[in-house]
Design a protein around this motif. Structure first.
Motif, mmCIF file in Angstrom:
data_model
loop_
_atom_site.group_PDB
_atom_site.id
_atom_site.type_symbol
_atom_site.label_atom_id
_atom_site.label_comp_id
_atom_site.label_asym_id
_atom_site.label_seq_id
_atom_site.Cartn_x
_atom_site.Cartn_y
_atom_site.Cartn_z
ATOM 1 N N ILE A 293 0.790 -1.292 0.017
ATOM 2 C CA ILE A 293 0.116 -0.043 0.025
ATOM 3 C C ILE A 293 1.125 1.228 -0.070
ATOM 4 O O ILE A 293 1.829 1.214 0.925
ATOM 5 C CB ILE A 293 -0.999 -0.094 1.262
ATOM 6 C CG1 ILE A 293 -1.823 -0.962 1.092
ATOM 7 C CG2 ILE A 293 -1.746 1.395 1.298
ATOM 8 C CD1 ILE A 293 -2.905 -1.162 2.396
ATOM 9 N N CYS B 213 -2.108 6.924 -0.686
ATOM 10 C CA CYS B 213 -2.996 6.816 0.301
ATOM 11 C C CYS B 213 -3.796 7.937 0.882
ATOM 12 O O CYS B 213 -3.195 8.844 1.264
ATOM 13 C CB CYS B 213 -2.799 5.682 1.326
ATOM 14 S SG CYS B 213 -4.137 5.639 2.551
ATOM 15 N N CYS C 165 -10.472 0.323 1.852
ATOM 16 C CA CYS C 165 -9.838 -1.128 1.511
ATOM 17 C C CYS C 165 -9.888 -1.890 3.004
ATOM 18 O O CYS C 165 -10.133 -2.958 3.054
ATOM 19 C CB CYS C 165 -8.415 -0.913 1.135
ATOM 20 S SG CYS C 165 -7.327 -0.034 2.304
ATOM 21 N N MET D 65 -6.166 0.440 9.566
ATOM 22 C CA MET D 65 -5.584 1.837 9.724
ATOM 23 C C MET D 65 -4.458 1.872 10.581
ATOM 24 O O MET D 65 -4.765 1.377 11.595
ATOM 25 C CB MET D 65 -6.867 2.768 9.844
ATOM 26 C CG MET D 65 -8.069 3.051 8.757
ATOM 27 S SD MET D 65 -7.481 3.161 7.066
ATOM 28 C CE MET D 65 -7.123 4.923 7.109
ATOM 29 N N ALA E 231 -11.363 -1.439 -4.470
ATOM 30 C CA ALA E 231 -12.113 -0.334 -3.728
ATOM 31 C C ALA E 231 -11.385 1.188 -3.509
ATOM 32 O O ALA E 231 -11.902 2.105 -3.311
ATOM 33 C CB ALA E 231 -12.567 -0.842 -2.305
ATOM 34 N N CYS E 232 -10.148 0.893 -3.936
ATOM 35 C CA CYS E 232 -9.269 2.235 -3.333
ATOM 36 C C CYS E 232 -9.428 3.428 -4.680
ATOM 37 O O CYS E 232 -9.030 2.970 -5.647
ATOM 38 C CB CYS E 232 -7.615 1.648 -3.605
ATOM 39 S SG CYS E 232 -6.539 3.218 -3.168
ATOM 40 N N PRO E 233 -9.749 4.708 -4.098
ATOM 41 C CA PRO E 233 -9.945 5.517 -5.005
ATOM 42 C C PRO E 233 -8.789 6.189 -5.684
ATOM 43 O O PRO E 233 -8.684 6.914 -6.649
ATOM 44 C CB PRO E 233 -10.952 6.596 -4.215
ATOM 45 C CG PRO E 233 -10.296 6.169 -2.800
ATOM 46 C CD PRO E 233 -10.110 4.947 -2.775
ATOM 47 N N ALA F 288 -3.561 3.170 -4.672
ATOM 48 C CA ALA F 288 -2.484 2.891 -3.439
ATOM 49 C C ALA F 288 -2.254 1.546 -3.289
ATOM 50 O O ALA F 288 -1.227 1.070 -3.013
ATOM 51 C CB ALA F 288 -2.820 3.630 -2.263
ATOM 52 N N VAL F 289 -3.288 0.693 -3.673
ATOM 53 C CA VAL F 289 -3.263 -0.775 -3.409
ATOM 54 C C VAL F 289 -2.584 -1.681 -4.475
ATOM 55 O O VAL F 289 -3.009 -1.502 -5.804
ATOM 56 C CB VAL F 289 -4.321 -1.245 -2.778
ATOM 57 C CG1 VAL F 289 -4.432 -2.814 -2.447
ATOM 58 C CG2 VAL F 289 -4.988 -0.393 -1.621
HETATM 59 S S1 SF4 Z 1 -8.723 2.459 -0.018
HETATM 60 FE FE1 SF4 Z 1 -6.870 3.285 -1.113
HETATM 61 S S2 SF4 Z 1 -6.817 5.529 -0.164
HETATM 62 FE FE2 SF4 Z 1 -8.479 4.453 1.048
HETATM 63 S S3 SF4 Z 1 -7.333 3.961 3.022
HETATM 64 FE FE3 SF4 Z 1 -7.141 2.092 1.570
HETATM 65 S S4 SF4 Z 1 -5.276 2.511 0.204
HETATM 66 FE FE4 SF4 Z 1 -5.873 4.317 1.421
#
Ligand code: SF4
Ligand SMILES: Cc1cc2nc3c(=O)[nH]c(=O)nc-3n(C[C@H](O)[C@H](O)[C@H](O)COP(=O)(O)OP(=O)(O)OC[C@H]3O[C@@H](n4cnc5c(N)ncnc54)[C@H](O)[C@@H]3O)c2cc1C
Ligand code: SF4
Lengths: 81, 581
Positions: free
Chosen positions: A5, A10, A16, A27, A50-52, A55-56
């Motif tokens: 990540i 992020c 996520c 988190m 799901a990550c907008p 980052a993942v």
């Molecule tokens: S979904 Fe993406 S932006 Fe949101 S917390 Fe997870 S890594 Fe961070």
């Protein structure tokens, strides 16, 4: 398996962490997602999708499991190294 | 349990364990019938995630005209080698089209050909059984889950995630609630309920491929509460790429794909000249295992016979499958271009809670729906699960509503019992000592005991007996030493306990069934029992240990006679008559 990540990308939205069926992600104290428990990741990609912010990164290769053919060499389709 | 653990108490009319396809449908139907009553769905995974359905392609089986229920029933009696509960299956098939129409009404589209007709894909070489693919190949299941969750939100159904339930609470022979804990906060939960639906999914062995959540606690809890189990000898051995996951083979084989061995031979055509590669993975993996054992592995997936126009159905278009495919292509693992190696892999158990057509179990107030109840004897046709989980969920929502209407108010909980159960569930938390083990260490040893091909695919007595000894050793020596560093690992630990429970019953049931039938292949008993099909139920014996009860399938009472068996299409071993001669 979950690979990384990117902390710089992020935005800490938590999507996520909310969606991971195996509770692999949490988190961190810096309000960014982190890979807290990688050992049960099932490579389902739900977190990455799901990550907008992109980052993942989930590696598509799945976990290596105990073999179905412990006595047959790998090159013949078995699991003996 | 430490005294500072917060205990949350929740009262509800209907408690549903598991928010997968079955649980969501049960909640939906119950709420339609009794909107004034409180429904609570509790899931050990994320709230509203939808269980395995979230990852499903969305293929759905339904009996649509011109097919008839009787034609499909006849197919399934043949396909299951007689191990088909005909009244149950007839009830499910009769409702399948309605659930498909519900999905369409909810906005979930199925794939249409350019001339506007519904696309269907015949399954396993059966004359009538077929699946209807979702329009959005790769996201069909996800859209189904979202459509159901949206309805439950609107209806005010309570949904709670990350809470693992570990025990049912039983009073005077009736299930009155359940206890568990939150895997993130560590807080304890005591639920009091008028009726309870077990929609907890299957047992399984955490083999990734979207299947690390079904681990069998639901079965174990129900058994401890007094329910009976069945079909534990049947597990799902899936053929999968050695290195990655791939979803969608139910479409590939009917359209011409096949496996070849190291010599390039389409070996399934040798094992079944009639069906060839177009059959259930149960049979394909037996073929794979025999080839690999004979030194003719590795097994390669050959898609060269596929027609270009079928590719639209096959290449993932959206969802996780597309992401997976794109990433694999970058690694030089394009399933449609490169030679990819596939291996047989045991994944989940087909065993489940024994339940009546209405989902009722041996315990008053406890109903079972979806894959938590056993529905098929180890062979499976694509689209069957989304259909049967929707239909059984819907039916059980009705049964629970009818039952609650007639039942007395649930008796008060026995708080002492609830606390004792919670104490037991929390005991491994923070356990220390040099000899403690992590859940993952024990899981790996359980997997190593059951995965070998002579335990999971081409079963034989000595290998099963050896596996049983190892599982008993793990149960005696290792399960008690498992420790959980925090509530996350406490959840994993309870999953591993359930995996041990399911593993033991899988092996015991496999030893018990001394024949080859449907999804159970015994190399030392390679033919069907001439006495005819029978089920093995598991109940508590006098000393509390599992006891197997054989029950003959009452074919003489049922509609469809057993005139032929799917098993007879294969020649993995010599035919019985040839062996005698
Ligand atoms: S979904 Fe993406 S932006 Fe949101 S917390 Fe997870 S890594 Fe961070
Ligand atoms: C990748 C993939 C693709 C598939 N594609 C298709 C397809 O196209 N067509 C088809 O018909 N089928 C498909 N299937 C199969 C189908 O999706 C599942 O069999 C079906 O959705 C199972 O539904 P269920 O409700 O019985 O169980 P599940 O979805 O497993 O739901 C059970 C729920 O119970 C929860 N739970 C379990 N134990 C506890 C506990 N102790 N406490 C609290 N909660 C608990 C789990 O977290 C889970 O959410 C696919 C499956 C996968 C994995
Ligand atoms: S790939 Fe799936 S299991 Fe793995 S971390 Fe992401 S959401 Fe969780």
């Amino acid at each position: 398996m979950i690979k990384s990540i990117d902390r710089d990308t992020c935005i800490g939205c938590g999507a996520c962490v909310r969606i991971c069926p195996l509770d692999t992600l949490r988190m961190g104290e810096d309000d960014k997602a982190c890979i807290a428990y990688p050992d049960d990741c099932m490579t389902c990609f739900l977190c990455e999708r799901a990550c907008p912010s992109g980052a993942v990164d989930v590696d598509p290769l799945r976990e290596v499991l105990p073999p179905t053919f412990p006595d047959v060499p790998v090159e013949l389709g078995g699991g003996r190294a | 349990m430490k005294s500072d653990v917060k205990i949350n108490k929740v009262e509800t009319d209907l408690l549903i364990l598991g928010g997968g396809s079955a649980g969501l449908w049960a909640a939906h139907r119950f709420n339609e019938l009794m909107p004034e009553r409180k429904v609570t769905i509790v899931d050990k995974g994320p709230q509203d995630w939808g269980g395995l359905m979230t990852m499903a392609g969305g293929d759905f089986e339904a009996v649509l005209p011109p097919d008839t229920v009787d034609e499909w029933l006849t197919d399934l009696v043949y396909y299951f080698d007689g191990l088909c509960d005909q009244p149950l299956m007839e009830a499910l098939l009769a409702r399948s089209a309605d659930r498909m129409r519900d999905y369409e009404r909810f906005g979930c589209e199925f794939f249409h050909t350019p001339d506007g007709r519904l696309k269907s894909v015949p399954q396993r070489g059966l004359p009538h059984v077929k699946l209807y693919p979702a329009q959005q190949k790769g996201r069909g299941g996800e859209l189904m889950a979202k459509s159901l969750v949206a309805r439950l939100k609107d209806a005010g159904v309570t949904r709670m995630g990350r809470i693992m339930l570990t025990d049912y609470l039983v009073r005077d022979g009736r299930v009155v609630g359940a206890v568990g804990f939150h895997c993130r906060t560590g807080e304890a939960y005591i639920f009091k309920a008028g009726a309870v639906i077990a929609a907890t999914g299957m047992g399984g062995w955490k083999t990734s491929y979207g299947k690390n959540t079904p681990t069998g606690e639901g079965m174990q809890m129900a058994f401890e509460a007094g329910a009976e189990l069945q079909d534990l000898e049947f597990c799902r051995v899936w053929n999968m790429p050695r290195l990655f996951a791939w979803e969608g083979q139910t479409h590939l084989f009917p359209l011409g794909a096949r496996f070849v061995n190291r010599l390039g031979e389409n070996f399934m055509s040798r094992y079944s000249p009639i069906l060839g590669p177009n059959t259930d993975p149960h049979f394909t993996t037996i073929g794979m295992a025999l080839e690999i054992r004979a030194g003719r592995g590795p097994i390669i997936f050959d898609v060269s016979p596929l027609r270009g126009e079928d590719m639209i159905l096959l290449k993932p278009q959206t969802g996780w499958q597309k992401l997976n495919y794109d990433k694999l292509c970058k690694l030089g693992l394009d399933l449609f271009k490169d030679n990819t190696e596939w291996v047989p892999q045991m994944t989940v158990s087909h065993g489940g809670i024994r339940a009546g057509i209405d989902g009722s179990t041996a315990v008053a107030g406890l109903f079972a729906a979806g894959t938590a109840r056993s529905l098929e004897p180890g062979v499976y046709a694509g689209g069957f699960a989304l259909m049967t989980t929707a239909v059984t969920g819907h039916m059980v929502g009705e049964s629970a509503a009818a039952w609650l209407k007639g039942a007395d108010a649930a008796p008060a909980l026995n708080e002492g019992e609830a606390m004792a159960r919670l104490d037991r569930a929390y005991a491994p938390l923070g356990r220390t000592g040099a000899d403690t083990l992590t859940p993952k260490e024990v899981l790996t040893r359980l997997q190593a005991a059951v995965f070998p091909y002579d335990v999971s695919i081409v079963k034989n007595g000595p290998a099963l007996t050896k596996a049983l000894a190892e599982i008993e050793r793990i149960k005696a020596e290792e399960l008690p030493r498992m420790a959980a560093a925090d509530s996350h690992y406490l959840l994993k630990l309870h999953e591993v306990n359930a995996i041990a429970f399911v593993s033991e019953l899988y092996v015991r049931a496999s030893l018990e069934r001394k024949e080859t039938r449907a999804g159970h292949f015994r190399e030392d008993y390679p033919h069907m029992d001439p006495a005819g099909p029978a089920w093995f139920f598991i109940r508590h014996g006098a000393d509390g240990s599992p006891e197997f009860v054989r029950e003959r399938v009452p074919l003489e009472k049922w509609k469809v006679p057993l005139t032929r068996c799917y098993q007879d299409n294969f020649n993995f071993v010599e035919p019985r008559d040839a062996a005698k001669a």
